[in-house]
Design an enzyme around this catalytic site. Structure first.
Site, PDB file in Angstrom:
ATOM      1  N   ASP A  61       0.820  -1.247  -0.007  1.00  0.00           N
ATOM      2  CA  ASP A  61       0.038   0.004   0.128  1.00  0.00           C
ATOM      3  C   ASP A  61       0.858   1.017  -0.036  1.00  0.00           C
ATOM      4  OD1 ASP A  61      -2.038  -1.592   0.114  1.00  0.00           O
ATOM      5  OD2 ASP A  61      -1.989  -1.967   2.203  1.00  0.00           O
ATOM      6  N   LYS A 104       2.587   1.563  -5.249  1.00  0.00           N
ATOM      7  CA  LYS A 104       3.324   0.937  -6.486  1.00  0.00           C
ATOM      8  C   LYS A 104       2.386   0.974  -7.584  1.00  0.00           C
ATOM      9  CE  LYS A 104       2.756  -3.241  -4.506  1.00  0.00           C
ATOM     10  NZ  LYS A 104       2.748  -3.020  -3.242  1.00  0.00           N
ATOM     11  N   GLY A 127      -4.385  -4.799  -3.879  1.00  0.00           N
ATOM     12  CA  GLY A 127      -5.353  -3.783  -4.495  1.00  0.00           C
ATOM     13  C   GLY A 127      -4.509  -2.698  -4.710  1.00  0.00           C
ATOM     14  N   HIS A 128      -4.403  -2.491  -6.149  1.00  0.00           N
ATOM     15  CA  HIS A 128      -3.662  -1.347  -6.632  1.00  0.00           C
ATOM     16  C   HIS A 128      -4.374  -0.282  -6.973  1.00  0.00           C
ATOM     17  CE1 HIS A 128       0.191  -3.971  -7.401  1.00  0.00           C
ATOM     18  NE2 HIS A 128      -0.132  -3.965  -6.181  1.00  0.00           N
ATOM     19  N   GLN A 152       2.076  -6.614  -2.466  1.00  0.00           N
ATOM     20  CA  GLN A 152       2.451  -6.454  -1.191  1.00  0.00           C
ATOM     21  C   GLN A 152       3.803  -5.819  -1.112  1.00  0.00           C
ATOM     22  OE1 GLN A 152       1.150 -10.082  -2.495  1.00  0.00           O
ATOM     23  NE2 GLN A 152      -0.634  -8.913  -1.981  1.00  0.00           N
TER      24      GLN A 152
HETATM   25  P1  IMP Z   1      -2.567 -12.854   2.686  1.00  0.00           P
HETATM   26  O1  IMP Z   1      -1.613 -12.333   1.698  1.00  0.00           O
HETATM   27  O2  IMP Z   1      -4.036 -12.575   2.293  1.00  0.00           O
HETATM   28  O3  IMP Z   1      -2.349 -14.319   2.939  1.00  0.00           O
HETATM   29  O4  IMP Z   1      -2.344 -11.944   4.174  1.00  0.00           O
HETATM   30  C1  IMP Z   1      -1.266 -12.019   4.636  1.00  0.00           C
HETATM   31  C2  IMP Z   1      -0.997 -10.686   5.332  1.00  0.00           C
HETATM   32  O5  IMP Z   1      -0.650  -9.714   4.254  1.00  0.00           O
HETATM   33  C3  IMP Z   1      -2.022 -10.014   6.068  1.00  0.00           C
HETATM   34  O6  IMP Z   1      -1.176  -9.378   7.095  1.00  0.00           O
HETATM   35  C4  IMP Z   1      -2.540  -8.906   5.095  1.00  0.00           C
HETATM   36  O7  IMP Z   1      -3.106  -7.966   5.528  1.00  0.00           O
HETATM   37  C5  IMP Z   1      -1.291  -8.610   4.131  1.00  0.00           C
HETATM   38  N1  IMP Z   1      -1.548  -8.229   2.916  1.00  0.00           N
HETATM   39  C6  IMP Z   1      -1.897  -8.932   1.901  1.00  0.00           C
HETATM   40  N2  IMP Z   1      -2.000  -8.486   0.466  1.00  0.00           N
HETATM   41  C7  IMP Z   1      -1.885  -7.116   1.042  1.00  0.00           C
HETATM   42  C8  IMP Z   1      -2.000  -5.793   0.254  1.00  0.00           C
HETATM   43  O8  IMP Z   1      -2.046  -6.066  -0.797  1.00  0.00           O
HETATM   44  N3  IMP Z   1      -1.601  -4.629   0.908  1.00  0.00           N
HETATM   45  C9  IMP Z   1      -1.412  -4.630   2.371  1.00  0.00           C
HETATM   46  N4  IMP Z   1      -1.378  -5.805   3.099  1.00  0.00           N
HETATM   47  C10 IMP Z   1      -1.682  -6.959   2.528  1.00  0.00           C
HETATM   48 MG    MG Z   2      -2.712  -2.441  -1.782  1.00  0.00          MG
END
Ligand code: IMP
Ligand code: MG
Length: 335
Positions: free
Chosen positions: A16, A19, A45-46, A179
């Site tokens: 977040d 990117k 989510g971009h 991420q």
């Molecule tokens: P997962 O990727 O859904 O398995 O989540 C694992 C961890 O990564 C959690 O703390 C999520 O909130 C975090 N996370 C996954 N994708 C994103 C993202 O795009 N932005 C921020 N945090 C993310």
């Molecule tokens: Mg995001």
């Protein structure tokens, strides 16, 4: 054989950090032949502002906004149903994705069963999009690949053929990471991580030679945010709330409020080193300017500055490296 040049966009904090903004900017000005999403899935989510309109993409690379061939790479996991609906949303908004978007045939698939399992998570605070279980099955050699899914057949691509056996003499790829370093499965705060490789190494896994990497752009924010189950951040109060509200720090995918903390200089410095960054974009400086508190962590200390200028000077001095530049940018500024 084609000559391959790759530029990579990574996030150096917990996701977040903008990117989407960097890749959108590069895709617009650079002469790329391909844009590739290289890790993660619909957990991302971009947020992209394109021609005055706001878009939130999840797995579709931003190349589609500019008529550039866009690939969901082998390092990704894809939920076919959600992918098809994301495609529909973009088409409905007038973005011409057809003949531009493809999926690596060896990308993995998120099944209903993965979703159901991830929905039960109470420990990590996942996005409940099935990511972890899909990657576990991939590495456990029980996964399903995109090439096995009838609905995806028309979009499949072999990235080896596409990158190495193309008629184009030069292939220029922009890799769009998901991420961030603080969530990376190897370098993040395990187990509070995602299940994929969020570093530049993750991009190289998608079928390119390591020597092809030219530039590595890192996205950061002038403060930190995190979403998930672990304790993180400053005490909830007026300042945290102000940063969250002014910075619009609510999940683009899940709508969850993000936990907020001050910039962590050592953590960012480590991510700069491990990714070999050539450019670091530090976003949302205007948010702290509005909140009028300028703090960061360095070593065991918390430093406070009188102005954003002083804070930027301190960061610049302490992150100095050869062949490396830092760009400070406002929330909705172009770079
Ligand atoms: P997962 O990727 O859904 O398995 O989540 C694992 C961890 O990564 C959690 O703390 C999520 O909130 C975090 N996370 C996954 N994708 C994103 C993202 O795009 N932005 C921020 N945090 C993310
Ligand atoms: Mg995001």
């Amino acid at each position: 054989m084609s000559n391959i040049i790759a530029d990579v966009v990574v996030d150096v904090q917990h996701g977040d950090c903008g990117k989407g903004k960097i890749t959108h900017h590069l895709a617009r000005t650079g002469d790329y032949t391909h844009v590739v999403r290289y890790n993660g899935g619909h957990n991302a989510g971009h947020t992209i502002y394109h021609e005055g309109k706001k878009f939130v993409t999840h797995v579709i690379p931003c190349g589609v906004f500019f008529g550039i061939e866009s690939i969901i790479g082998p390092g990704c996991v894809v939920n076919p149903e959600r992918l098809l609906s994301e495609m529909k949303e973009l088409r409905d908004a007038g973005i011409d994705i057809d003949n531009l978007l493809s999926i690596a045939k060896n990308a993995h698939v998120i099944t209903d069963w993965h979703l159901a399992e991830d929905n039960k998570d109470k420990v990590i605070g996942t996005t409940k999009r099935g990511n972890g279980p899909a990657y576990r099955d991939k590495y456990g050699r029980k996964g399903v690949r995109a090439e096995q899914v009838p609905e995806l057949q028309e979009y499949l691509i072999d990235v080896y053929q596409e990158f190495h056996r193309n008629n184009e003499p030069t292939i220029k790829i922009l890799f769009e990471g998901a991420q961030g370093f603080g969530l990376d499965v190897d370098w993040g705060d395990y187990p509070y991580v995602t299940s994929s490789h969020c570093t530049v190494g993750g991009a190289v896994l998608n079928g390119i030679p390591a020597q092809s990497v030219r530039k590595v752009y890192g996205a950061a924010k002038i403060y930190e945010t995190y979403v998930g189950a672990k304790d993180f951040g400053m005490e909830e109060g007026i300042i945290a709330k102000a940063i969250r509200d002014i910075g619009e720090e609510y999940g683009a995918t899940t709508g969850r409020p993000r936990k907020v903390d001050w910039f962590d200089l050592d953590a960012v410095s480590k991510a700069v080193d491990i990714n070999g960054l050539t450019t670091l974009v530090i976003n949302k400086v205007d948010v702290l300017e509005q909140v009028r508190h300028f703090m960061l962590y360095h070593g065991d200390n918390k430093f406070e500055f009188d102005s954003m200028e002083d804070m930027q000077y301190y960061i610049t001095e302490h992150l100095k490296r050869d062949n490396f530049e830092i760009i400070f940018s406002g929330h909705k500024d172009r770079i």
